[in-house]
Design a protein around this motif. Structure first.
Motif, PDB file in Angstrom:
ATOM      1  N   ASP A 363       0.816  -1.215   0.000  1.00 60.83           N
ATOM      2  CA  ASP A 363       0.000   0.000   0.000  1.00 60.83           C
ATOM      3  C   ASP A 363       0.851   1.267   0.000  1.00 60.83           C
ATOM      4  O   ASP A 363       0.708   2.137   0.866  1.00 60.83           O
ATOM      5  N   ASN A 392       0.250  -4.113  -3.831  1.00 58.78           N
ATOM      6  CA  ASN A 392      -0.553  -2.886  -3.779  1.00 58.78           C
ATOM      7  C   ASN A 392       0.321  -1.633  -3.871  1.00 58.78           C
ATOM      8  O   ASN A 392       0.297  -0.756  -3.008  1.00 58.78           O
ATOM      9  N   ASN A 446      -0.200  -6.988  -7.606  1.00 62.77           N
ATOM     10  CA  ASN A 446      -1.083  -5.818  -7.587  1.00 62.77           C
ATOM     11  C   ASN A 446      -0.288  -4.522  -7.748  1.00 62.77           C
ATOM     12  O   ASN A 446      -0.316  -3.635  -6.889  1.00 62.77           O
TER      13      ASN A 446
END
Length: 529
Positions: A363, A392, A446
């Protein structure tokens, strides 16, 4: 035996058989369910312990600190920290204002807290920084004392809302190609020297002299104190060095303008870096954001980096010295953080001779970095990097590669400067020894990248390939696609490449067991062409 008795015996036998068979099925099901299932590694992250402090607060004003930007407050600040630690610790308060100071030593059980609008400004007087035995790029070297430092302390913190400025411009040499014309002229007008090619500015004679030598700070018996003093200005310190410390918190503060690396935890454990802003000028040579070296149990979260070299970097010593130390950086979590300008957003290497493992990055966002995920090493390092998990990650306007693995790192900027000429590395096979670095077991998923020069570049060694890299769900818009050299066991799953050039989107040279699964139709059509 009558027919009725035979029938009854058969029924009993069948009923017993059904019971036995059902028991076997249940037992088998229980056994199967008891087997360990593949789990998400991000569900089992390492635990990082944070420091805890007494409520006592001690202001530096009590020891005579003066807020005028002129008075040197080195003594009162260090006296306040020492007194607090001696009394069991607590908070040492830096009130709002500009506080000029020399080097500050952190002590156990002390939280150095900066109020809002507090500027802790380190002095430009280089005589305030004495030469000490330190560590630079993974090797023991003489260095100038870091502005903030601690050795063998525990339960320490720097927190608050203020700014810590390392006065880096007075230390750094600068390349002309990294400055505007007006900036370059201002550097020359300020004094200092330029090299013969008129391409690099040096702030002093001592810096110029040291820059012409190979490893001048290396500690050897034949070097005298007078020699080190003759190149003192070249031996730039890192802004913050924490050596062999435990339970550390860096939170909320802006760390900026470092002479060399900004934050350098070395041989530390249980380090938390939360909501900090780390910045250096884009021209800052060796101006890394944070270099985590041979540390264990680290959490970086909610932080922002905008620097002159690598952003968030993992290290563990260089070459024979790093292998002898033999302490990897391990159990590291990096999440919810942003990197703007940097040579790499998240980086491992090149000094990784002690190894790195169990690293989790999730993230995060990289905007305008030279390279997104950057893994670099070279022959001579040795060391094993494995168990790396990245997911991510959003990237935008990446100048070079979105994802790069390179075993031919040559200690140069990742992007070629204007007019600079580079020679491609000579490919030759050499024996595998303890000096051969190993990259393996990377899991990257991702990833979304809007703009890069190349999507993925993997370049291993002919004697030992980079191996076991698993890419899953990547969407990358770039000029070029994927380039794999000397790599094996590479899996590309759910890959969507949007490439501008007509070259093949995936190029493989000396690859082994490279597999594609569930490629995006557009990418698949490019491969068919």
């Amino acid at each position: 035996m009558s027919a009725i008795e035979v029938k009854t015996a058969n029924q009993i036998f069948m009923n017993n058989f059904r019971l036995i068979f059902a028991s076997l099925i249940i037992s088998l099901a229980i056994t199967v369910n008891a087997q360990p299932k593949e789990t998400d590694p991000f569900n089992h992250l390492p635990v990082v312990k944070e420091p805890v402090f007494k409520n006592d607060t001690l202001s530096i004003l009590k020891y005579g600190a003066v807020n005028d930007g002129v008075t040197l407050n080195t003594i009162p600040i260090n006296q306040a920290i020492a007194a607090s630690s001696k009394n069991g610790g607590g908070v040492v308060l830096i009130p709002e204002g500009m506080w000029l100071t020399g080097p500050i030593e952190l002590k156990s059980n002390v939280n150095l807290h900066l109020q809002k609008n507090a500027l802790l400004q380190f002095t430009k007087d280089l005589n305030q920084y004495k030469l000490v035995e330190g560590n630079w790029e993974g090797v023991a070297q003489m260095r100038n004392q870091s502005p903030i430092w601690a050795n063998d302390e525990e339960n320490i913190a720097i927190t608050g809302y203020g700014i810590i400025d390392g006065a880096g411009d007075v230390w750094r040499m600068v390349k002309k190609d990294k400055l505007t014309e007006s900036q370059w002229k201002a550097r020359i007008a300020s004094g200092g020297l330029v090299n013969e090619e008129k391409k690099i500015w040096y702030p002093s004679e001592k810096t110029f002299k040291g820059a012409a030598m190979k490893d001048p700070g290396l500690i050897t018996p034949n070097k005298s104190a007078a020699f080190y003093d003759s190149i003192k200005d070249f031996l730039r310190p890192n802004l913050l060095v924490l050596n062999n410390c435990k339970r550390i918190l860096l939170e909320g503060v802006i760390f900026q303008n470092s002479p060399a690396w900004n934050l350098h935890p070395l041989l530390c454990s249980d380090l938390t870096v939360r909501n900090v802003y780390v910045k250096n000028p884009r021209y800052a040579q060796n101006g890394d954001g944070i270099d985590i070296e041979s540390c264990k149990n680290v959490l970086i979260e909610g932080s922002t980096f905008d620097v002159g070299d690598d952003g968030i970097c993992i290290k563990s010593g260089r070459d024979a010295a790093g292998r002898k130390r033999g302490i990897p950086t391990e159990n590291v979590i990096i999440r919810n953080s942003t990197v703007y300008h940097a040579h790499g957003g998240f980086v491992i290497g090149s000094e990784m001779s002690g190894g790195a493992k169990n690293i989790y990055i999730t993230d995060c966002t990289f905007i305008g970095t030279d390279i997104g995920l950057r893994f670099k090493t070279t022959r001579g390092r040795g060391g094993i990097v494995e168990g790396i998990y990245a997911r991510n990650i959003n990237m935008k306007d990446i100048v070079g590669e979105a994802i790069l693995f390179d075993m031919y790192y040559a200690a140069v900027d990742p992007i070629v400067l204007s007019g600079e000429k580079r020679v491609a590395p000579q490919i030759k096979v050499v024996p595998v020894t303890e000096e051969t670095p190993i990259f393996r077991d990377f899991h990257i998923s991702n990833i979304v990248c809007d703009g890069a020069s190349k999507a993925i570049f993997i370049r291993g060694l002919p004697e030992l390939s980079i191996s076991d890299i698993y890419f899953n769900h990547l969407t990358i818009k770039s000029k070029e696609g994927i380039d794999l050299q000397e790599a094996k066991n590479i899996q590309l799953n759910h890959i969507n490449l949007i490439v501008e050039q007509s070259k093949p989107p995936i190029r493989i040279q000396n690859g082994n067991n490279v597999s594609y699964k569930n490629l995006d139709p557009a990418t698949r059509s490019l491969l068919i062409k």
